[in-house]
Design an enzyme around this catalytic site. Sequence first.
Site, PDB file in Angstrom:
ATOM      1  N   ASP A   1      -0.583 -12.627  -3.578  1.00 22.16           N
ATOM      2  CA  ASP A   1      -0.774 -11.290  -3.007  1.00 22.16           C
ATOM      3  C   ASP A   1      -2.233 -10.872  -2.813  1.00 22.16           C
ATOM      4  O   ASP A   1      -2.521  -9.674  -2.758  1.00 22.16           O
ATOM      5  CB  ASP A   1      -0.113 -10.228  -3.900  1.00 22.16           C
ATOM      6  CG  ASP A   1       1.385 -10.405  -4.056  1.00 22.16           C
ATOM      7  OD1 ASP A   1       1.951 -11.274  -3.382  1.00 22.16           O
ATOM      8  OD2 ASP A   1       1.986  -9.681  -4.870  1.00 22.16           O
TER       9      ASP A   1
ATOM     10  N   HIS B   1      -3.583  -6.998  -2.311  1.00 25.05           N
ATOM     11  CA  HIS B   1      -4.419  -6.321  -3.299  1.00 25.05           C
ATOM     12  C   HIS B   1      -5.794  -5.982  -2.734  1.00 25.05           C
ATOM     13  O   HIS B   1      -6.250  -4.840  -2.805  1.00 25.05           O
ATOM     14  CB  HIS B   1      -4.582  -7.204  -4.534  1.00 25.05           C
ATOM     15  CG  HIS B   1      -3.309  -7.468  -5.277  1.00 25.05           C
ATOM     16  ND1 HIS B   1      -3.280  -7.961  -6.568  1.00 25.05           N
ATOM     17  CD2 HIS B   1      -2.009  -7.320  -4.923  1.00 25.05           C
ATOM     18  CE1 HIS B   1      -2.030  -8.096  -6.971  1.00 25.05           C
ATOM     19  NE2 HIS B   1      -1.238  -7.726  -5.984  1.00 25.05           N
TER      20      HIS B   1
ATOM     21  N   ASP C   1       6.592 -17.442   0.466  1.00 24.56           N
ATOM     22  CA  ASP C   1       7.346 -16.264   0.906  1.00 24.56           C
ATOM     23  C   ASP C   1       6.410 -15.117   1.233  1.00 24.56           C
ATOM     24  O   ASP C   1       5.237 -15.114   0.866  1.00 24.56           O
ATOM     25  CB  ASP C   1       8.371 -15.841  -0.150  1.00 24.56           C
ATOM     26  CG  ASP C   1       7.735 -15.239  -1.395  1.00 24.56           C
ATOM     27  OD1 ASP C   1       7.235 -14.102  -1.311  1.00 24.56           O
ATOM     28  OD2 ASP C   1       7.731 -15.895  -2.447  1.00 24.56           O
TER      29      ASP C   1
ATOM     30  N   GLU D   1       6.787 -10.731   1.374  1.00 26.72           N
ATOM     31  CA  GLU D   1       7.673  -9.603   1.087  1.00 26.72           C
ATOM     32  C   GLU D   1       7.331  -8.370   1.909  1.00 26.72           C
ATOM     33  O   GLU D   1       8.230  -7.614   2.275  1.00 26.72           O
ATOM     34  CB  GLU D   1       7.615  -9.267  -0.404  1.00 26.72           C
ATOM     35  CG  GLU D   1       8.599  -8.183  -0.836  1.00 26.72           C
ATOM     36  CD  GLU D   1       8.534  -7.906  -2.323  1.00 26.72           C
ATOM     37  OE1 GLU D   1       9.568  -7.590  -2.916  1.00 26.72           O
ATOM     38  OE2 GLU D   1       7.422  -8.004  -2.893  1.00 26.72           O
TER      39      GLU D   1
ATOM     40  N   GLU E   1       2.004  -4.381   4.419  1.00 27.02           N
ATOM     41  CA  GLU E   1       0.763  -4.621   3.679  1.00 27.02           C
ATOM     42  C   GLU E   1       0.016  -5.821   4.239  1.00 27.02           C
ATOM     43  O   GLU E   1      -1.217  -5.891   4.146  1.00 27.02           O
ATOM     44  CB  GLU E   1       1.064  -4.795   2.192  1.00 27.02           C
ATOM     45  CG  GLU E   1       1.473  -3.489   1.527  1.00 27.02           C
ATOM     46  CD  GLU E   1       1.753  -3.630   0.046  1.00 27.02           C
ATOM     47  OE1 GLU E   1       1.128  -2.903  -0.745  1.00 27.02           O
ATOM     48  OE2 GLU E   1       2.616  -4.453  -0.317  1.00 27.02           O
TER      49      GLU E   1
ATOM     50  N   TYR F   1      13.953   0.478  -1.257  1.00 31.11           N
ATOM     51  CA  TYR F   1      12.973  -0.525  -1.688  1.00 31.11           C
ATOM     52  C   TYR F   1      12.830  -1.627  -0.627  1.00 31.11           C
ATOM     53  O   TYR F   1      11.722  -2.007  -0.254  1.00 31.11           O
ATOM     54  CB  TYR F   1      13.390  -1.188  -2.998  1.00 31.11           C
ATOM     55  CG  TYR F   1      13.544  -0.302  -4.208  1.00 31.11           C
ATOM     56  CD1 TYR F   1      13.114   1.028  -4.196  1.00 31.11           C
ATOM     57  CD2 TYR F   1      14.123  -0.791  -5.366  1.00 31.11           C
ATOM     58  CE1 TYR F   1      13.267   1.830  -5.321  1.00 31.11           C
ATOM     59  CE2 TYR F   1      14.269   0.004  -6.492  1.00 31.11           C
ATOM     60  CZ  TYR F   1      13.857   1.320  -6.464  1.00 31.11           C
ATOM     61  OH  TYR F   1      14.013   2.097  -7.568  1.00 31.11           O
TER      62      TYR F   1
END
Length: 722
Positions: free
Chosen positions: A473, A477, A547, A549, A553, A631
């Site tokens: 990520d 971040h 992957d 998600e 972002e 979610y």
Amino acid sequence: MARPYDANNIFTAVRTQTPEVPFSISARPDHPVPRKGISLAPPTKYPIPTNKFYANLYLGNQNQAVWTHPYSVWWPKGAGNSGTWGLAIAHIERTMLAYGSTNRSGSAQSFINPTGIQSMALSAAELGSSTALTTDTLRAFSVNCNLSPSAGAPPILTFPLCQGMGFLTGLYTSCTPLIQSGVFLRSFATSGSVNGGQTLKYRANLEDNTTWLIYVTPAPGVGYPQCNQQSNTTVRGTAGFTGIIQVAKLPQGGPEMVYDNAAGAFAVTADLSATISGEVSSYTLAWQKAGNFRNKPLLIFALPHHIATFDSATAAAKTALQLQTTTKGVATGVYANSWTMVESKLPLNMKFAPWSNGISADTLPATAISAINTVAEGEINQDFNAQTNLDSMYFSGKGLCKFAMAIYVINDLAKNPSLAQRGLTKLKAAIARFITNTQRSPLAYESDWGGVVSTAGLGGNDSADFGNSFYNDHHFHFGYFVYTAAVITYLDPAWLNQGSNRNWIDMLVRDYANPVEDNLFPFYRSFDWFCGHSWAKGLYESADGKDEESTSEDSFSTYALKMWGIATGDKNMENRANLMLSIQARSFQNYFLMESTNKNQPPNYIGNKAPGILFENKVDFATYFGTNIEYVTGIQMIPLAPPSALVRTKNFVSEEWKTYFDNGRVDQIQGGWRGICYANFAIIDPKAAFAFFTRSNFDASLIDPGASRTWYIAYCAGLGGA
């Protein structure tokens, strides 16, 4: 990797003389994940890509698959029906998918492609239980996978693996070829020759009714290996063979000549370049070709988002050969040493203000300004430190970004510079904690793999801060910090060159989006220029591959690069980000954000609208933190920002709203997720969304901790809601 750059190539270093990591960032050589079998031959030394398609080859047991699309390949390590110690290859048809139970949308909860089907495998008799797998030449689009009879011995079998490769190609060195199948050979026979008789062709018919073609090309001066079937799993060639064996699946009724015409050549790596002229960008993937017949056309499979943007010359090179991929639609074989793709409408005028349909809302009506100023002071008076000094780079970054977005709105759109200045002073102090590396979990430059990570997990806790220490990520971040710094620099240009401010932000940029390969960071850790989006998963062995998600972002991290490029005057960074945003919008709309007309995902899955988590081998309508509708859909929305209306079409948002949120269902959602859904609603009904956020009795708990009501009001107004 990016090719050596020139004046017409936007892949240039972040700065001409980019410094080393800031003095506040210490170096550590003790990452808990070992680099299994990675060979960096002296004097070559470079950071290791952590999030690329081939990472399973050097993680865990080294026996999980990697997906090149349309094929997957893996090292079975002697397991399965064939007992092979070579490299297996599989191709999955849509009819083979397994679906989860039907969910509330009336669609399958998930779909997964079967794994472990050893359709064919290329091996050698000299390989066995002592076999060692190594990798070398790890690049953005390719890697070499080597098999040696024992650890430390020279490889006798090398596989150049490239994304989109038309064949699995095995390069043999003085060994005994084995051609194997765990599906069982119904028949194996010669099928003539190609390349003027210099390449022998075989046809393998398997018990699952599939047909695979095998092409054997000896090295000059080496005789043909006599390939004799020994059993229903194994064909053995004669000893001492040096040369090339290639294998590919022939679809039923497929154009066999496409393979015949390309056999004997293969790609070893690819170079990327791009140019921009006005709203138009052309980007080119140029493969380096090898093999005995380099004058032959190179066969590479293209994904649907490639096909849609091919220039005329590349489009003319398409063949009639098509194969299904696992999660990327149908791939098409292309004869070309390079592809050029054109994105013709870059979001050039997207800046800090709300943006939609090519229009940037740099001014707002008086009603919106009044509504903003009514709530803005309360948000600026919040405790910045309490919301940003957290034991998480992710949540700290979201807190900083939240305040940065609000401060921009207050200064530029609400015309309240004195209040904005108060917030800016607090924001500078909050981000300074990270730039001086005095936050709860400091960053470190981790030299085993080559990158900047949180120290929270370097003791071995791979779940700390969502796996940041293990390279999960990073674009999610770090993008929030980059955006925050862009806002600060925009409002106070002098801040840029104070202390380590610029160096520290440039370090984050280079960690997740380095436009060149340098001695500290790999080329684009997160973004996959072949697949058209980023991969979030870092150093984790995964049976279903990498992957992603959160598409939102992902695009926000790119948007942050754009705004940092504008703030620092780095035109090439701005240009690269504009191109990436266009590519992301296209790939998301092809594979992730599924309108009813979507042709790439299974018909009984597209009713979910959003994917949840898209892996290389499966898609699941879920998140890593729960399965609530808000979610799964909301993780594809946050943060609502200028790129949202680019990647999320009005038609998609409308279909998704009718599926999950209309007729008052949105008001059953609790907490900040309701605010997220209403901000997303502004893309199709900005007036209703504006009314929601400006109601006199508004419940502040409906604002996510990573968002501000100030920004939401401005966003809805900018899209036409005031």
